[in-house]
Design a protein around this motif. Structure first.
Motif, PDB file in Angstrom:
ATOM      1  N   LEU B 235       4.944 -35.287  20.383  1.00 10.87           N
ATOM      2  CA  LEU B 235       6.303 -35.095  20.883  1.00 10.87           C
ATOM      3  C   LEU B 235       6.842 -33.712  20.511  1.00 10.87           C
ATOM      4  O   LEU B 235       7.537 -33.072  21.294  1.00 10.87           O
ATOM      5  CB  LEU B 235       7.216 -36.200  20.350  1.00 10.87           C
ATOM      6  N   SER B 236       6.479 -33.243  19.325  1.00 13.43           N
ATOM      7  CA  SER B 236       6.919 -31.915  18.927  1.00 13.43           C
ATOM      8  C   SER B 236       6.286 -30.855  19.832  1.00 13.43           C
ATOM      9  O   SER B 236       6.910 -29.836  20.144  1.00 13.43           O
ATOM     10  CB  SER B 236       6.554 -31.657  17.467  1.00 13.43           C
ATOM     11  N   ASN B 370       4.923 -39.832  20.286  1.00 13.80           N
ATOM     12  CA  ASN B 370       4.422 -39.945  21.647  1.00 13.80           C
ATOM     13  C   ASN B 370       5.491 -39.539  22.671  1.00 13.80           C
ATOM     14  O   ASN B 370       6.579 -39.166  22.293  1.00 13.80           O
ATOM     15  CB  ASN B 370       3.954 -41.370  21.903  1.00 13.80           C
ATOM     16  N   TRP B 371       5.191 -39.599  23.937  1.00 16.62           N
ATOM     17  CA  TRP B 371       6.173 -39.113  24.904  1.00 16.62           C
ATOM     18  C   TRP B 371       6.034 -39.789  26.264  1.00 16.62           C
ATOM     19  O   TRP B 371       4.982 -40.247  26.649  1.00 16.62           O
ATOM     20  CB  TRP B 371       6.041 -37.605  25.085  1.00 16.62           C
ATOM     21  N   TYR B 372       7.169 -39.855  26.965  1.00 14.54           N
ATOM     22  CA  TYR B 372       7.190 -40.199  28.390  1.00 14.54           C
ATOM     23  C   TYR B 372       7.257 -38.940  29.236  1.00 14.54           C
ATOM     24  O   TYR B 372       6.780 -38.873  30.343  1.00 14.54           O
ATOM     25  CB  TYR B 372       8.442 -40.990  28.742  1.00 14.54           C
ATOM     26  N   GLY B 373       7.981 -37.961  28.710  1.00 12.55           N
ATOM     27  CA  GLY B 373       8.172 -36.750  29.502  1.00 12.55           C
ATOM     28  C   GLY B 373       9.302 -35.946  28.907  1.00 12.55           C
ATOM     29  O   GLY B 373       9.881 -36.311  27.891  1.00 12.55           O
ATOM     30  N   PHE B 383      14.128 -34.990  25.934  1.00  8.15           N
ATOM     31  CA  PHE B 383      12.753 -35.430  25.957  1.00  8.15           C
ATOM     32  C   PHE B 383      12.678 -36.832  25.389  1.00  8.15           C
ATOM     33  O   PHE B 383      13.548 -37.268  24.655  1.00  8.15           O
ATOM     34  CB  PHE B 383      11.796 -34.442  25.317  1.00  8.15           C
ATOM     35  N   SER B 384      11.639 -37.548  25.815  1.00  6.08           N
ATOM     36  CA  SER B 384      11.602 -38.971  25.581  1.00  6.08           C
ATOM     37  C   SER B 384      10.429 -39.338  24.711  1.00  6.08           C
ATOM     38  O   SER B 384       9.300 -38.994  25.013  1.00  6.08           O
ATOM     39  CB  SER B 384      11.428 -39.709  26.899  1.00  6.08           C
ATOM     40  N   GLY B 385      10.729 -40.042  23.645  1.00  2.72           N
ATOM     41  CA  GLY B 385       9.685 -40.535  22.768  1.00  2.72           C
ATOM     42  C   GLY B 385       9.160 -41.858  23.295  1.00  2.72           C
ATOM     43  O   GLY B 385       9.910 -42.657  23.829  1.00  2.72           O
ATOM     44  N   GLY B 386       7.869 -42.087  23.176  1.00  2.00           N
ATOM     45  CA  GLY B 386       7.295 -43.345  23.633  1.00  2.00           C
ATOM     46  C   GLY B 386       7.465 -44.445  22.614  1.00  2.00           C
ATOM     47  O   GLY B 386       7.397 -45.623  22.928  1.00  2.00           O
TER      48      GLY B 386
END
Lengths: 434, 458
Positions: B235-236, B370-373, B383-386
């Motif tokens: 994510l970073s 983690n990330w969605y986008g 920004f989006s964390g999963g």
């Protein structure tokens, strides 16, 4: 085309050839000046076959590479999904105007003039704004042939106008913008200019916001950026079939406020999402998705419909040349009675949201949207006080558009080419700010 | 495949025959790709495609003309259209940073995924799908696999003639769980420069995402507001790319005096231990290339060094106009698009803190993984964390539903107060800009800690 079909049928039980050509002329302005003039020609030919009951798919940009195309389809058919549907028979299509020959008559000089008129109007309002603008015209041709005897084609055209401006003060950046598209030439930019100047006017001051629940009005752009992705994915027949949509088993149920009506409609003359048939040759139609808050239909392509035991709704979509899957043609939300002015006047403390950034990153399938208010305004005592910053809005369309739908506007307009929506007023949304 | 090398030779003669034009370049590409996707328990799509095309870009008096095409029998008219466009658009002075003309055939990639049997690709994905569905209570799952091989030629009127090829593989796995109308998902994405072995052996990860999706159904939601947060390397990395990387693309600032002032080299943007780099030369990363789409060699460019803004990413035009050196960052999605300033592999260099150090003095915070986008408007980002966890009294606590973070990039960079010692690069995903997506890039970071970050929520 006919040749590809015949060749493919030597190796497969059924075959379908889909082809489109597109010629585009984009004119682009960057940082207040004319930057580039382009001319783009593209061709795509896709072949879908049924071989031993399985689907194979190949795609090429080179019409002379017939053998390669057939090889790819045959190779993938060994593993492809089981063909549970039939390719469509020849059928009657309701005529819809998708092409205007006048589009080819618009000169590059005229397009340059249109772009310049948008930029001039904004700079005239505030010379410190930097604008990007685009004017483009497309004309294309779509053809489908299949082994059931279907042979259909139509021409389409598209004219796009877009304007974006940014204003920088220290580390503060303001972004405004609007766009318009049609199958006919758009020869004046009045609407776009007016909308962008309105945005600049409302954003001329900044206004603080507290973190709490408050009423929010979404403008048509706001509706598009916040609410449409969760709705469109939940109504997608594929999501329903896979039990990923919360709307499974909800046909005939009151899920939303009775004021909400949402329809997919590809039959409007000269609209960007219109077509007589979808990318599989199925006739398009007007499909009510939500009627008075009740779920009426989901939208389907051939394969998904067959798996779900229903009929295609004419929503077979091949974006990017991929295999067809259910896709929106053109969504319309039925307007209500309230004017934007009345909705704003009704609010003591709330927001008018024009663009929610990143809203589609949340849990869309669960109906959620959560994003930063890239462009939005604080409403105090029924008037707009100024632009908000560092503010997030969080909501869930299922509670919002049922319990908290206060009014639907009478200000319907097209945004983004495939959505026609009015403003939507919600009585209570969580807002976080710092 | 059409004989694009011959066409490149033909165009090379053609573009040099034009008079009274400042600069002409052309690109030709031919490639093939394969895509397999699964939805739920079964394979949904097996598709292959093959394509070829080219484009001609012309600069005259500061204006650009561009023509792209699939048909190779009308090269002359494409060239005329591009020249006409440039003549009509150009009213000033052409500026391009000088580079040495390059005549080369770059080393082809080690791996070509097209040579792997479709059956073997499917077997691996089948096994992942079976692993995914060992978890009870999934409502559906998605697997998207794509690979490609592309050969391209770049020529220009300065005498360059460059042949290069690239291989690419991407894989995304997503598990979706649902209960009582509540739907949650968890996923991973990864990729490689064509090496199929790199996406093997993911059974544990696949099991984890399936279990995570189910666990998220019962997880509480974070209360919206400001928190001290720790971001994981994935994510970073997204944050580095989205929030800062795009801001350092010179095409956004080069003609805007106020933005140039905002992004003046030498300004302090973060803590002294913050170093941010864009590096297109690291072997085996998806953002790596030998020459960009203007024929400029890729480079390692420091964007932030010791907390200070020291560089930015350039095309030849932005470099010339800003009086800086070109960095080899002009990239085009394909022959249908003009090259624009893009990142390659972008990352925060590792610092000294361990993950435990960062946690230890947080009384209440959130660990986001983690990330969605992610997306950015330059100043603001979201920004989006999963996946997310509460941090209480220096320890990881309960799992939370995914969170969306947002903020102002300048304050957020300044609020970084710890940089981990554990740099990891993420190969999944692609970058979108001006309608050109998904461009292969990679990004990375160590764990980082940020004070006062805004989290959306109820």
């Amino acid at each position: 085309m006919e040749n590809i079909l015949q060749q493919a049928l030597k190796k497969a039980e059924e075959a379908e050839v889909f082809a489109f050509t597109d010629e585009a002329v984009p004119v682009e302005f960057e940082s207040n000046r004319l930057k580039s003039i382009q001319s783009k020609q593209s061709t795509v030919i896709a072949l879908r076959i049924f071989k031993k009951g399985r689907v194979g798919y190949g795609l090429t940009t080179q019409p002379e590479e017939i053998e390669k195309l057939i090889d790819m389809a045959v190779e993938t058919a060994e593993f492809g999904t089981h063909a549970k549907f039939e390719l469509p028979q020849p059928q009657q299509y309701t005529p819809v105007k998708t092409y205007d020959p006048d589009i080819e008559k618009v000169t590059i000089e005229e397009m340059v003039g249109l772009g310049q008129s948008m930029i001039d109007a904004v700079i005239d309002y505030n010379p410190e704004i930097m604008c990007d603008a685009g004017v483009s015209r497309h004309s294309g041709h779509i053809t489908i042939l299949n082994s059931r005897g279907l042979e259909a084609h139509y021409r389409n055209s598209l004219f796009n106008l877009g304007l974006g401006g940014n204003l920088v003060r220290g580390t503060d950046m303001l972004f405004v913008g609007d766009g318009q598209s049609s199958a006919r030439p758009i020869l004046n930019a009045r609407n776009i200019i007016q909308n962008v100047l309105q945005q600049l006017d409302w954003a001329s001051e900044q206004a603080p916001v507290e973190s709490k629940k408050m009423p929010v009005v979404f403008t048509p752009h706001g509706v598009e950026s916040a609410l449409i992705a969760p709705l469109a994915s939940a109504l997608n027949g594929k999501m329903v079939l896979e039990k990923a949509s919360p709307l499974i088993d909800k046909i005939g149920h009151q899920v939303f406020n009775p004021a909400l009506c949402l329809t997919d409609d590809a039959s409007m003359d000269y609209q960007a999402g219109s077509a007589p048939f979808d990318d599989e040759g199925t006739a398009t139609r007007i499909t009510p998705l939500i009627e008075n808050g009740v779920i009426k239909n989901f939208y389907y392509d051939l394969h998904t419909a067959a798996m779900a035991g229903t009929q295609s709704t004419g929503n077979g979509n091949r974006s990017g040349g991929s295999l067809p899957s259910p896709g929106i043609n053109a969504l319309t939300i039925q307007p209500g009675a309230a004017s934007l002015k009345e909705m704003i006047a009704d609010i003591n403390e709330g927001l008018l949201v024009e663009h929610l950034m990143g809203a589609e990153q949340g849990n869309i399938l669960g109906g959620e949207f959560s994003g930063n208010v890239l462009l939005g305004y604080k409403i105090e005592n029924g008037t707009i006080k100024g632009r908000v910053k560092n503010t997030m809005v969080y909501g869930n369309v299922y509670s919002l558009l049922y319990n908290h739908l206060a009014a639907i506007g009478n200000d319907s307009r097209w945004v983004g080419g495939s959505l026609k929506t009015p403003s939507i007023y919600c009585s209570e949304i969580a807002v976080s700010s710092k | 495949m059409p004989r694009i090398e011959e066409i490149a030779q033909e165009l090379n003669t053609l573009i040099k025959s034009v008079n009274n034009i400042d600069y002409i370049e052309a690109r030709l590409e031919a490639g093939q790709s394969c895509r397999l996707s699964y939805r739920g328990r079964s394979l949904e799509t097996a598709a292959e495609s093959s394509g070829a095309g080219g484009c001609i870009r012309v600069l005259n008096k500061g204006g650009w003309g561009f023509a792209s095409f699939n048909r190779f029998d009308t090269l002359k008219s494409a060239l005329e259209r591009a020249c006409d466009g440039a003549r009509l658009a150009g009213k000033g002075r052409s500026q391009l940073a000088e580079i040495e003309p390059v005549i080369t055939r770059a080393q082809p990639p080690k791996h070509n995924p097209l040579l792997i049997n479709l059956r073997d690709k499917k077997a691996l994905l089948d096994s992942y799908n079976e692993t995914m569905w060992e978890t009870a209570n999934l409502s559906t799952s998605f697997i998207g696999y794509g690979d490609s091989f592309k050969k391209s030629y770049f020529i220009n009127t300065e005498g360059s003639f460059i042949e290069q090829s690239r291989s690419d593989i991407t894989l995304r796995l997503t598990a979706v769980a649902g209960k009582n109308g509540n739907v949650e998902q968890s996923g991973i994405s990864l990729g490689s420069t064509g090496d199929f072995d790199q996406i093997k052996g993911l059974e544990n990860e696949v099991r984890q995402i399936a279990n995570k999706a189910v666990a998220l159904l019962e997880a509480p939601r974070a209360k919206g507001g400001e928190y001290t947060i720790i971001l994981d390397p994935i994510l970073s990395g997204v944050f580095t790319h989205e929030a800062f990387g795009h801001l350092s693309e010179a095409d956004f600032v080069y003609e805007n005096a106020r933005l140039r002032e905002l992004m003046t080299l030498g300004k302090v943007f973060g803590p002294a231990e913050l170093n941010i780099v864009d590096n297109g030369t690291i072997p085996n990363l998806r953002g790596t290339f030998a020459y960009d789409d203007e024929g400029v060699k890729s480079e390692k460019t420091y964007l932030i060094k010791d907390g200070e803004l020291v560089g930015r990413l350039h095309s030849r035009e932005t470099a010339a106009i800003m009086g800086e050196k070109p960095t080899g960052n002009a990239r085009a999605m394909n022959y249908r698009n003009q090259p624009i300033v893009r990142m390659s592999n972008t990352y925060i260099e590792p610092g000294k803190a361990s993950f435990e150090d960062m946690l230890s003095d947080i009384k209440e915070g959130i660990y986001v993984k983690n990330w969605y986008g992610g997306t950015t408007s330059m100043e603001m980002f979201t920004f989006s964390g999963g996946e997310a966890y509460m941090i209480r009294n220096g320890k990881l606590a309960e799992l939370l539903k995914p969170v969306v973070l947002t903020g102002n990039v300048f304050t957020t960079l300044a609020n970084i107060d710890a940089i981990g010692n554990d740099l990891e690069m993420n190969q999944g995903g692609g970058c979108g800009k001006n309608g050109q997506a998904p461009l292969p890039v990679s990004n990375g970071s160590p764990h980082i800690r940020i004070q006062k970050c805004l989290i959306g929520g109820s």
